[in-house]
Motif scaffolding. Sequence first.
Motif, PDB file in Angstrom:
ATOM      1  N   VAL A 381     -17.743  26.231 -57.893  1.00 36.96           N
ATOM      2  CA  VAL A 381     -18.669  26.094 -59.019  1.00 36.96           C
ATOM      3  C   VAL A 381     -18.258  24.927 -59.914  1.00 36.96           C
ATOM      4  CG1 VAL A 381     -19.530  27.218 -61.103  1.00 36.96           C
ATOM      5  CG2 VAL A 381     -19.342  28.513 -58.975  1.00 36.96           C
ATOM      6  N   ILE A 382     -16.963  24.826 -60.192  1.00 35.74           N
ATOM      7  CA  ILE A 382     -16.484  23.720 -61.045  1.00 35.74           C
ATOM      8  C   ILE A 382     -16.723  22.377 -60.366  1.00 35.74           C
ATOM      9  CG2 ILE A 382     -14.409  22.671 -62.026  1.00 35.74           C
ATOM     10  CD1 ILE A 382     -13.362  25.519 -62.500  1.00 35.74           C
ATOM     11  N   HIS A 383     -16.497  22.319 -59.054  1.00 32.95           N
ATOM     12  CA  HIS A 383     -16.705  21.058 -58.321  1.00 32.95           C
ATOM     13  C   HIS A 383     -18.176  20.648 -58.342  1.00 32.95           C
ATOM     14  CE1 HIS A 383     -16.530  18.040 -55.173  1.00 32.95           C
ATOM     15  NE2 HIS A 383     -17.485  18.684 -54.541  1.00 32.95           N
ATOM     16  N   GLU A 384     -19.059  21.607 -58.097  1.00 34.03           N
ATOM     17  CA  GLU A 384     -20.484  21.282 -58.061  1.00 34.03           C
ATOM     18  C   GLU A 384     -21.033  20.980 -59.458  1.00 34.03           C
ATOM     19  OE1 GLU A 384     -22.326  20.799 -55.496  1.00 34.03           O
ATOM     20  OE2 GLU A 384     -20.975  21.468 -53.914  1.00 34.03           O
ATOM     21  N   ALA A 385     -20.533  21.698 -60.460  1.00 33.31           N
ATOM     22  CA  ALA A 385     -21.034  21.493 -61.821  1.00 33.31           C
ATOM     23  C   ALA A 385     -20.419  20.273 -62.484  1.00 33.31           C
ATOM     24  CB  ALA A 385     -20.744  22.730 -62.666  1.00 33.31           C
ATOM     25  N   GLN A 386     -19.281  19.794 -61.923  1.00 32.07           N
ATOM     26  CA  GLN A 386     -18.570  18.661 -62.505  1.00 32.07           C
ATOM     27  C   GLN A 386     -18.166  18.940 -63.963  1.00 32.07           C
ATOM     28  OE1 GLN A 386     -17.765  15.612 -60.713  1.00 32.07           O
ATOM     29  NE2 GLN A 386     -18.218  17.133 -59.127  1.00 32.07           N
ATOM     30  N   MET A 387     -17.871  20.209 -64.238  1.00 32.90           N
ATOM     31  CA  MET A 387     -17.459  20.613 -65.577  1.00 32.90           C
ATOM     32  C   MET A 387     -16.910  22.035 -65.481  1.00 32.90           C
ATOM     33  SD  MET A 387     -21.215  21.525 -67.207  1.00 32.90           S
ATOM     34  CE  MET A 387     -20.542  22.382 -68.603  1.00 32.90           C
ATOM     35  N   ILE A 388     -16.280  22.488 -66.566  1.00 37.15           N
ATOM     36  CA  ILE A 388     -15.861  23.884 -66.649  1.00 37.15           C
ATOM     37  C   ILE A 388     -16.948  24.626 -67.412  1.00 37.15           C
ATOM     38  CG2 ILE A 388     -14.113  25.486 -67.463  1.00 37.15           C
ATOM     39  CD1 ILE A 388     -12.070  23.226 -67.222  1.00 37.15           C
ATOM     40  N   PRO A 389     -17.727  25.460 -66.739  1.00 37.41           N
ATOM     41  CA  PRO A 389     -18.904  26.064 -67.380  1.00 37.41           C
ATOM     42  C   PRO A 389     -18.532  27.063 -68.469  1.00 37.41           C
ATOM     43  CG  PRO A 389     -18.985  26.219 -64.972  1.00 37.41           C
ATOM     44  CD  PRO A 389     -17.592  25.842 -65.336  1.00 37.41           C
ATOM     45  N   GLU A 390     -19.486  27.274 -69.350  1.00 36.62           N
ATOM     46  CA  GLU A 390     -19.360  28.309 -70.361  1.00 36.62           C
ATOM     47  C   GLU A 390     -19.891  29.622 -69.789  1.00 36.62           C
ATOM     48  OE1 GLU A 390     -17.922  27.862 -73.208  1.00 36.62           O
ATOM     49  OE2 GLU A 390     -17.760  25.662 -73.143  1.00 36.62           O
ATOM     50  N   LYS A 392     -22.261  32.657 -69.195  1.00 38.21           N
ATOM     51  CA  LYS A 392     -23.721  32.813 -69.080  1.00 38.21           C
ATOM     52  C   LYS A 392     -24.415  31.540 -68.593  1.00 38.21           C
ATOM     53  CE  LYS A 392     -24.077  36.501 -72.492  1.00 38.21           C
ATOM     54  NZ  LYS A 392     -24.763  37.003 -73.708  1.00 38.21           N
ATOM     55  N   GLN A 393     -23.651  30.474 -68.377  1.00 37.93           N
ATOM     56  CA  GLN A 393     -24.278  29.298 -67.759  1.00 37.93           C
ATOM     57  C   GLN A 393     -24.596  29.607 -66.302  1.00 37.93           C
ATOM     58  OE1 GLN A 393     -21.663  25.790 -69.097  1.00 37.93           O
ATOM     59  NE2 GLN A 393     -23.658  24.845 -68.758  1.00 37.93           N
ATOM     60  N   ALA A 394     -25.668  29.015 -65.801  1.00 35.51           N
ATOM     61  CA  ALA A 394     -26.091  29.274 -64.420  1.00 35.51           C
ATOM     62  C   ALA A 394     -26.326  27.953 -63.697  1.00 35.51           C
ATOM     63  CB  ALA A 394     -27.360  30.121 -64.405  1.00 35.51           C
ATOM     64  N   PHE A 395     -26.057  27.975 -62.404  1.00 38.77           N
ATOM     65  CA  PHE A 395     -26.214  26.787 -61.559  1.00 38.77           C
ATOM     66  C   PHE A 395     -26.804  27.216 -60.218  1.00 38.77           C
ATOM     67  CE2 PHE A 395     -22.560  26.353 -64.311  1.00 38.77           C
ATOM     68  CZ  PHE A 395     -22.752  25.119 -64.920  1.00 38.77           C
ATOM     69  N   THR A 396     -27.567  26.317 -59.625  1.00 36.85           N
ATOM     70  CA  THR A 396     -28.138  26.583 -58.309  1.00 36.85           C
ATOM     71  C   THR A 396     -27.718  25.483 -57.351  1.00 36.85           C
ATOM     72  OG1 THR A 396     -30.066  27.686 -59.269  1.00 36.85           O
ATOM     73  CG2 THR A 396     -30.253  26.936 -56.980  1.00 36.85           C
TER      74      THR A 396
END
Length: 427
Positions: A381-390, A392-396
């Motif tokens: 998730v961190i690699h795909e988001a290119q960030m450290i998510p907060e 309740k953040q969501a990614f597809t």
Amino acid sequence: MTTELWVIGGIILILICFSFLFSGTETGMTAVSRARLHSLAASGDKRASVVERLIERKDRLVGALLIGNNLVNILASSLATSVLLSVFGDRGVVYATIGMTVLLVIFSEILPKSLALFRPEQFALFVSPFARFIVFVFGPVSSAANFIVRGLLHLFGVNLSSDANMVSAHEEIRGAVEILHREGSFVKQDRDRVGGLLDLAELEVSDIMIHRTAMKLVNAGDAPDVVVREILQSPYTRMPLYRDEADNIVGVVHAKDLLRALHEVGNDPAQVDIMKVATKPWFVPDTTTLRDQLNAFLRRKAHFAIVVDEYGEVEGLVTLEDIIEEIVGEIADEHDVDIQGVKQEADGSVVVDGGVPIRDLNRALDWNLPDDEATTIAGLVIHEAQMIPEEKQAFTFHGKRFIVMKRNKNRIVKLRIRTAGEPGALG
């Protein structure tokens, strides 16, 4: 004249039979299973040994068969044309073309190739003497023709010798197993075990090791009774010892050795010299492949190794059981702590601990999430988001919807995953 026509007709029939053999042999020899041939040859089947030798140089074999097949087809068509010209005049060319096309397509192409594909091993064994004779007769011509073909292709930048083995043996086995699984011959567990075995050469110990943050360590500087109690209360058979700081691993204690030492001092933990019980730690690089590490474990008759990086810093630990689990799946015994880190929810989503390895998740749920850039699901998730998510953040991505449920400092602790597009996948 009638007798001559019958003789020519008989010759054409014989030539069509030869064409049948040429076409069927080509298909049978190229479709035959090399594994099945090897098994038959090992059991003493001489014909299987002949076929094995022939397909070792498949280009020479196929070239010889094509040369023979074209010769008999052209000769049969020429004879039919000459006969029908003498009977029907100029219309004989049309009749010969139509008639020979129908005969050759049905009896020299479709029929033999269908039969050869239906039973390739049996067909190849049956025609092996014929194929060996044809290669003996036309082999030199086939080699010369192949040399010319390679030269022509080289002019267009195609190098057959370098492209010949584009599919590795591992990829061929993996593809065969996947097909067998789709056809129902292989259950999922069998497919996963074969795939896990093939993956050993591609994975490194860093991909499956227990990370240093999750390692259970014992301080060799503590009082002997404290050390003994910690080791005996642990669910693990082997425990690493450190002195002063966690990176300074000074030994590994086996519970059985500790029990033996306790027995020798009358079961008085205070009398145990833990460093005499401990064995010397074995350090391995984090870039060691699982295949090499498995062989090393077996060669040394060891079960436990400390993983270090290129600077010699402790990265984690790896055990023989960890590698075996990559092949057979999770191994649980009566002392294992039953924390899978994966929970299937009633709404179809999956709640996953951030530290769950991607490979374990793929194996358990039959997913295909990539594990090239990250080892754990949180790392993906961190690699795909290119960030450290907060939270309740969501990614597809990769066909899945990832929702961060819990975060602790810079670590993703828990995620909810569902298939993208499902109801509720937007949040």
